[in-house]
Enzyme design. Structure first.
Site, short mmCIF file in Angstrom:
data_model
loop_
_atom_site.label_atom_id
_atom_site.label_comp_id
_atom_site.label_asym_id
_atom_site.label_seq_id
_atom_site.Cartn_x
_atom_site.Cartn_y
_atom_site.Cartn_z
N ASP A 1 -61.71 16.68 78.05
CA ASP A 1 -61.26 15.41 77.49
C ASP A 1 -60.04 15.22 78.31
O ASP A 1 -59.53 15.86 79.35
CB ASP A 1 -60.83 15.93 76.16
CG ASP A 1 -60.79 14.72 75.13
OD1 ASP A 1 -60.70 13.71 75.64
OD2 ASP A 1 -61.16 14.75 73.99
N GLU B 1 -56.78 9.76 66.91
CA GLU B 1 -56.59 11.15 67.34
C GLU B 1 -55.36 11.64 66.48
O GLU B 1 -55.23 11.21 65.16
CB GLU B 1 -56.12 11.09 68.72
CG GLU B 1 -57.61 10.62 69.54
CD GLU B 1 -57.36 10.98 70.93
OE1 GLU B 1 -57.22 12.47 71.39
OE2 GLU B 1 -57.61 10.12 71.85
#
Length: 826
Positions: A320, A519
């Site tokens: 990521d 997020e």
């Protein structure tokens, strides 16, 4: 089918036998207790020969380049050519030529430029075609005009795997229009704590429901796992993420630590990876998070031992966004540990060049085994061959490229509208639904006519903010869908966010709920709306007091404590984050001319609904709950309106509506005089020997600002706390310090600053011109980090230093991404 049956049997057998022994809390998995799979994608002899030939001819520089992925923000086609980069991506706030909201044609144009640079062999290289990855997580959601499907939490409520496969097929087609070949989807997280800011990216808290969807979505995106080229069949490569247990972290903290047993890790969070393997998913993205204290990005026992060896994963592993920098002993610029643990491609968006240089230097020095490098490159080449990149030509020459009519195509929008209908969950109906279309309908609530809000994060921008209805051509807001349904039947509809009306309506729909986030920006301390989002509760009560039937419609990425709304409304519908086709709501809640349902409710809760804002207090409604029009009517028993915990608001807002957030203090001081600091608590006030006057001013809300009139000299405004905060994640995520201010008299000099505990502030010089309106200024947190501020222990996140006569009103200070004016680092 045999593989799928084996997967189910394996999970049941392991769970029933409880074969996982007691394991020390050291983050080392035992692959032997995990289910085994057979990766079904055949390795073609011709492809393997080509891989061997390429590996024999590639230089070490070319091989290392294939392991690196750069973001559009920080890479050019010339860089791709020079460094032989394997991949590019567009992060949540990146777009072609520096324009996040660039037209679709620019995306295809840049795709051609990257491709042509990658296959250029004029320097003597082998010319490996590049692959472009994008976060098409609920449709091709970075592109203006694309179909935006409901977020995964809503799709989970539909309990319909066949629908998921069709959504995957439509999404793949729209991605192909703009030239990308790889989507970072599906997210197969199994959220266990819905305080997590990414919970809406998971389909359900039930691992078996999630597992039932994964194969369908992968199949829809990629096609069957056979020997055919993916691009030739109009598909793209998929990526299941985030491996592993991103939805199992303690307290639901994004990028946190899953302090769970290996049995839980396997049976809950590992369950979706079985069908992913069986469908031949091409890539897997490693998680930011940790398991038992070990960051997943460098957990060899899981990346290699479980995923690659035990599960037989034959694609490649990508990290990521700069997640390698969180590995112990690593930085964003250097992390050989990840490659050695089994990572194949580094997502190094803005650090790709130092990562490349570090890996190359270590490879040449013999610190990295050539066998591991060759294995990683071979895996990447194998996926590129499976895609058909070597024979497909430039993106604009491929099937569906530039067929703009496929973006938001009528059949795709109808599919999304169907998905909205199937995702709606009815929690209460005291006989008010379905609404009769021929009457007068009032639609209230600040979320009623806001397509960005109903679409949530990961929509055009990372956080889903900074856009309005004009950015969604062809889309339908919830209000517009209701209006169309009512007016077409001869009725009248009125939009009034505050619930006021010109003529008394026959019924009112109040649309409320969460605002977009993504997020860690969505992490919450408790399961309730931020206080400013609860105002529609009072609107519902006032309408009810006037004898108007009220239907509450909630926009949300997670189950939340909303007992006051459940009590106040006559009907309550959870709409989740429905996306661009808001008419799906009206399809279900507005009846036909005879007042009968046109569509019934079929959605069921994909996770338990909380009794209070603390899930430890138990569930109000269980997973799988949901009413239909056929559900027998029962009298409503009023719910207790005690959240159980105080509403904390957004922890990244330090100053709002003229008031510091809890635990924060606002001060003014003369930097040249020790002991001159004054804490500001009441207004009007004076400080600095009378040369500074503070008062209440109108702001973004009534009396929601504080005005600072300074006659001259030096002055410093600051917000501080005795309990320092860690904003390192936010810094890595390109978040900014946002300051909403109206400059009535510009200072001669000004600077924003930030300080970590026990340090002096590090200044960023800024220009604040005189302005009659409030402006939201933004300074990248990386500016402060690069000046030496330790972002893990920030005690003073905001300082405004001025010189000379100054008159400024301050309304808000927070972290975010939606700056109106970005100030440069200096």
């Amino acid at each position: 089918m045999p593989n799928r049956l084996r997967f189910t049997a394996a999970v049941i057998a392991l769970t029933a036998a409880s074969v996982v022994p007691a394991v020390a809390q050291d983050g080392v998995a035992d692959p032997s207790v995990w289910p085994q799979y057979e990766y079904p994608v055949p390795q073609l002899a011709a492809d393997e020969a080509k891989i061997a030939d390429l590996l024999s001819r590639m230089t070490i520089d070319e091989k290392i380049g294939q392991l690196v992925q750069a973001d559009l923000c920080c890479v050019t086609p010339e860089d791709v050519k020079r460094y032989n980069l394997g991949s590019v991506l567009n992060g949540g706030n990146s777009g072609p030529y520096g324009q996040d909201l660039a037209p679709a044609s620019d995306w295809l144009k840049l795709a051609d430029e990257f491709y042509e640079a990658s296959v250029d062999t004029s320097d003597g290289g082998v010319g490996i075609p590049i692959v472009w990855g994008t976060d098409a997580v609920h449709g091709h959601s970075n592109i203006i005009g694309a179909t935006i499907f409901p977020h995964n939490i809503g799709l989970g409520a539909a309990h319909d795997p066949a629908l998921i496969e069709r959504i995957g097929e439509a999404t793949a087609k729209e991605i192909r229009v703009t030239g990308q070949e790889w989507t970072f989807a599906p997210t197969v997280a199994v959220p266990q704590d819905f305080r997590w800011g990414r919970a809406y990216e998971g389909y359900s808290s039930d691992p078996q429901l999630v597992a039932s969807y994964v194969g369908a979505m992968v199949r829809g995106l990629q096609g069957p796992p056979d020997d055919q080229r993916i691009l030739q069949r109009g598909k793209v490569i998929a990526s299941t993420k985030h491996f592993l247990a991103d939805g199992g972290t303690e307290n639901g903290v994004d990028q946190g630590d899953a302090k769970i047993s290996e049995a839980e890790l396997r049976d809950i969070h590992g369950a979706p990876y079985g069908p992913a393997m069986e469908e031949g998913v091409g890539t897997v993205m490693a998680s930011f998070s940790s398991w038992q204290g070990v960051k997943m990005t460098a957990n060899e026992s899981l990346l290699t031992g479980v995923l690659k060896d035990r599960m037989d994963f034959g694609g490649f592993l990508v990290s990521d966004w700069n997640a390698h920098g969180q590995v112990e002993g690593c930085t964003n610029e250097s992390c050989p540990q990840a490659l050695l643990a089994g990572l194949d491609m580094y997502m190094a968006p803005d650090t790709w060049k130092p990562i490349y240089e570090d890996l190359l230097a270590r490879a040449k020095a013999g610190e990295l085994p050539m066998s591991r490098i060759d294995d990683a490159v071979a895996r990447i080449l194998r996926v590129k061959l499976r895609l058909g990149l070597f024979e497909a030509g430039k993106p604009s020459a491929r099937a569906m490229s530039g067929e703009w009519e496929l973006l938001g195509a009528p059949e795709h929008r109808e599919l999304a509208r169907e998905a909205v209908r199937k995702s709606l969950v009815l929690l209460k109906n005291q006989g008010v639904l379905p609404l009769k279309p021929g009457g007068r309908l009032l639609v209230a609530g600040d979320g009623a006519d806001d397509i960005a809000r109903q679409s949530g994060g990961w929509t055009l921008t990372w956080q889903g903010t900074g856009v309005d209805n004009s950015h969604f051509p062809g889309a339908t807001s919830l209000w517009a869908g209701l209006q169309q349904a009512v007016v077409s039947a001869g009725g009248l509809a009125e939009l009034s966010p505050d619930g006021s009306f010109t003529a008394k309506p026959d019924a009112a729909v109040v649309i409320f709920g969460e605002k977009p986030y993504a997020e860690f920006q969505g992490d919450r301390a408790s399961l309730q709306l931020d206080p400013e989002l609860a105002a529609p509760y009072e609107t519902m009560r006032k309408l009810k007091e006037q004898g108007i039937p009220v239907v509450a419609v909630m926009i949300t990425g997670r189950p939340l404590y909303v007992n006051p709304a459940l009590n106040a409304a006559d009907a309550f519908v959870v709409a989740w984050l429905p996306g661009s086709e808001g008419a799906g709501l009206a399809d279900v809640i507005v009846g036909d001319a005879e007042g009968k349902p046109r569509f019934d409710f079929s959605g069921k809760l994909p996770a338990a609904w909380p009794r209070t804002a603390d899930m430890a207090d138990g569930e109000l409604y269980p997973l799988g709950h949901g009413l239909t029009y056929a559900t027998p009517a029962t009298a409503w028993t009023a719910l207790p309106e005690d959240a159980g915990v105080a509403a904390a608001g957004d922890a990244r807002t330090f100053f709002a509506a003229g008031v510091p957030a809890s635990s924060w203090s606002l001060h003014i001081a003369d930097p040249s005089q020790s002991g001159s600091q004054t804490r500001l608590t009441t207004y009007p006030a004076e400080a600095l020997g009378g040369r500074a006057r503070m008062s209440v001013a109108e702001g973004l809300v009534q009396e929601g600002a504080r005005r600072f009139q300074i006659d001259g000299g030096d002055a410093v405004l600051s917000l501080s706390t005795l309990d320092p905060i860690d904003i390192n994640r936010e810094t890595n995520g390109d978040v900014m310090l946002l300051v909403s201010a109206k400059v009535l008299r510009a200072p001669e000099q000004a600077a924003f600053a930030m300080a970590h505990e026990g340090s002096s502030a590090q200044l960023v010089n800024v220009t604040l011109p005189q302005n009659e309106d409030f402006v939201r200024y933004g300074v990248s947190l990386k500016c402060f980090r690069d000046k030496g501020v330790d972002m893990t222990k920030i005690g003073t996140p905001f300082v405004l230093a001025t010189k000379g006569p100054t008159d400024i009103a301050l309304a808000e200070v927070r972290l975010g991404t939606d700056a109106e004016v970005m100030l440069p680092c200096s």
